[in-house]
Design a protein around this motif. Sequence first.
Motif, PDB file in Angstrom:
ATOM      1  N   SER A  11       6.574  13.849  -0.725  1.00 27.52           N
ATOM      2  CA  SER A  11       5.622  12.858  -0.203  1.00 27.52           C
ATOM      3  C   SER A  11       6.136  11.445  -0.448  1.00 27.52           C
ATOM      4  CB  SER A  11       4.263  13.043  -0.875  1.00 27.52           C
ATOM      5  OG  SER A  11       3.724  14.304  -0.553  1.00 27.52           O
ATOM      6  N   PHE A  12       6.783  11.242  -1.588  1.00 30.52           N
ATOM      7  CA  PHE A  12       7.368   9.935  -1.913  1.00 30.52           C
ATOM      8  C   PHE A  12       8.393   9.533  -0.850  1.00 30.52           C
ATOM      9  CE2 PHE A  12      10.997   7.720  -3.801  1.00 30.52           C
ATOM     10  CZ  PHE A  12      10.396   6.574  -4.312  1.00 30.52           C
ATOM     11  N   LEU A  13       9.318  10.441  -0.536  1.00 37.54           N
ATOM     12  CA  LEU A  13      10.406  10.126   0.393  1.00 37.54           C
ATOM     13  C   LEU A  13       9.911   9.860   1.811  1.00 37.54           C
ATOM     14  CD1 LEU A  13      13.115  12.671  -0.835  1.00 37.54           C
ATOM     15  CD2 LEU A  13      13.064  10.190  -1.204  1.00 37.54           C
ATOM     16  N   LYS A  14       8.770  10.459   2.176  1.00 40.58           N
ATOM     17  CA  LYS A  14       8.218  10.245   3.518  1.00 40.58           C
ATOM     18  C   LYS A  14       7.765   8.800   3.717  1.00 40.58           C
ATOM     19  CE  LYS A  14       6.649  14.970   4.492  1.00 40.58           C
ATOM     20  NZ  LYS A  14       5.466  15.846   4.654  1.00 40.58           N
ATOM     21  N   LEU A  15       7.425   8.110   2.636  1.00 41.20           N
ATOM     22  CA  LEU A  15       6.935   6.728   2.726  1.00 41.20           C
ATOM     23  C   LEU A  15       8.051   5.681   2.614  1.00 41.20           C
ATOM     24  CD1 LEU A  15       3.812   7.273   0.471  1.00 41.20           C
ATOM     25  CD2 LEU A  15       3.758   6.708   2.909  1.00 41.20           C
ATOM     26  N   VAL A  16       9.261   6.140   2.300  1.00 37.78           N
ATOM     27  CA  VAL A  16      10.389   5.208   2.103  1.00 37.78           C
ATOM     28  C   VAL A  16      10.790   4.586   3.431  1.00 37.78           C
ATOM     29  CG1 VAL A  16      12.833   5.055   1.489  1.00 37.78           C
ATOM     30  CG2 VAL A  16      11.251   6.368   0.051  1.00 37.78           C
ATOM     31  N   GLU A  17      11.066   3.289   3.387  1.00 41.71           N
ATOM     32  CA  GLU A  17      11.509   2.529   4.562  1.00 41.71           C
ATOM     33  C   GLU A  17      12.977   2.180   4.354  1.00 41.71           C
ATOM     34  OE1 GLU A  17      12.456  -0.960   6.896  1.00 41.71           O
ATOM     35  OE2 GLU A  17      12.039  -1.118   4.767  1.00 41.71           O
TER      36      GLU A  17
ATOM     37  N   ARG B 271       0.835  -1.214   0.000  1.00 45.87           N
ATOM     38  CA  ARG B 271       0.000   0.000   0.000  1.00 45.87           C
ATOM     39  C   ARG B 271       0.869   1.263   0.000  1.00 45.87           C
ATOM     40  NH1 ARG B 271      -3.949   0.747   4.960  1.00 45.87           N
ATOM     41  NH2 ARG B 271      -4.850  -1.161   4.057  1.00 45.87           N
ATOM     42  N   ASP B 272       1.913   1.274   0.866  1.00 48.08           N
ATOM     43  CA  ASP B 272       2.814   2.435   0.898  1.00 48.08           C
ATOM     44  C   ASP B 272       3.532   2.614  -0.442  1.00 48.08           C
ATOM     45  OD1 ASP B 272       2.106   2.935   3.473  1.00 48.08           O
ATOM     46  OD2 ASP B 272       4.007   2.317   4.382  1.00 48.08           O
ATOM     47  N   ALA B 273       3.911   1.494  -1.045  1.00 42.03           N
ATOM     48  CA  ALA B 273       4.607   1.556  -2.328  1.00 42.03           C
ATOM     49  C   ALA B 273       3.705   2.164  -3.409  1.00 42.03           C
ATOM     50  CB  ALA B 273       5.077   0.171  -2.736  1.00 42.03           C
ATOM     51  N   GLU B 274       2.430   1.758  -3.430  1.00 36.43           N
ATOM     52  CA  GLU B 274       1.485   2.295  -4.423  1.00 36.43           C
ATOM     53  C   GLU B 274       1.253   3.787  -4.200  1.00 36.43           C
ATOM     54  OE1 GLU B 274      -1.787  -0.303  -3.779  1.00 36.43           O
ATOM     55  OE2 GLU B 274      -1.109  -1.783  -5.275  1.00 36.43           O
ATOM     56  N   THR B 275       1.101   4.172  -2.930  1.00 42.06           N
ATOM     57  CA  THR B 275       0.918   5.598  -2.613  1.00 42.06           C
ATOM     58  C   THR B 275       2.139   6.405  -3.031  1.00 42.06           C
ATOM     59  OG1 THR B 275      -0.459   4.985  -0.708  1.00 42.06           O
ATOM     60  CG2 THR B 275       0.395   7.236  -0.770  1.00 42.06           C
ATOM     61  N   ALA B 276       3.332   5.831  -2.764  1.00 43.42           N
ATOM     62  CA  ALA B 276       4.577   6.523  -3.115  1.00 43.42           C
ATOM     63  C   ALA B 276       4.709   6.686  -4.626  1.00 43.42           C
ATOM     64  CB  ALA B 276       5.769   5.740  -2.559  1.00 43.42           C
ATOM     65  N   ARG B 277       4.320   5.657  -5.378  1.00 44.47           N
ATOM     66  CA  ARG B 277       4.431   5.755  -6.846  1.00 44.47           C
ATOM     67  C   ARG B 277       3.454   6.792  -7.392  1.00 44.47           C
ATOM     68  NH1 ARG B 277       3.507   4.011 -11.937  1.00 44.47           N
ATOM     69  NH2 ARG B 277       5.400   3.424 -13.108  1.00 44.47           N
ATOM     70  N   ASN B 278       2.273   6.876  -6.789  1.00 41.99           N
ATOM     71  CA  ASN B 278       1.316   7.914  -7.203  1.00 41.99           C
ATOM     72  C   ASN B 278       1.901   9.304  -6.949  1.00 41.99           C
ATOM     73  OD1 ASN B 278      -0.629   6.116  -8.076  1.00 41.99           O
ATOM     74  ND2 ASN B 278      -1.620   5.969  -6.061  1.00 41.99           N
TER      75      ASN B 278
END
Length: 277
Positions: free
Chosen positions: A170-176, A154-161
Amino acid sequence: MIDKKYVNIALIVVFFVSLFISLNSVIFETNFQLDQAIARVGEKEISRQKFEEIIKVLDDQSKSELTLEKKNLIRERLIDEELLIQRAIELDLVRNDSLVKGNVIQTMFQYIINSNDLAEPSEVELREYFSKEKNYFSSGKRFKLKNYTFRNLRDAETARNSLNQGNLESFLKLVETENSVDLPNVFLTPQKIRDYLGPKVLKELPSLEKGGFSNIFEINQVPSIVICIDVLLDNNPKFEEIIDQIKNKFIRDREDSLVKEYIENLRNFYEIEKYSF
């Protein structure tokens, strides 16, 4: 009947003549050997030729002829060298000291190469070699990538969007970062990228361009996205453009073959016995 007295005299004369001839030959041989040497250390003689070559070099560099004292000093240095060499052999430093062993092996490699009077490769030879080794001198597409991983799909899909919308923050905030696989900051071939990120990334590479990003793929079941920092396109140089590079590679390969052949001959000459591990 021959008088016994005369027989004895004749035998004595023959003995002394034989003795004279034997001694003369020994003396002649000794003098000959001494003429060839400047000194002897143990059983090893120091060549007079080597000594005279050093003297000649120093004479050429000096404005005046070398004095007897300096010549004697040079001889003493040669004796010192021979003493150290013999002691090193006694200590078996060639095998026991890694630095000495490495230097000896490299010197042997150079000896093998220099012992063969190799002609300069012709253009015909280089063109044939270039044709045979064309893949070596060519390079396919290479990529400089940055890999990002995410906690879940889910985080990956949100990050790609977010990337689609141009929102890098916003992308970098979801990176693990805990399970991330970092790539070196250099251009890598697809095979190297596969070594780092696994086989699933390969199908993402053909469509990647500078500034682009991949679809979501998994590395050991961890969702990932790569961003393409830069791309190097295919490079298939012409013969004339890299002739020096071709020549250097040709000579290196030829020298490697000479060394391998020499070592193979040594293997056939010396008795080798292998034991169990």
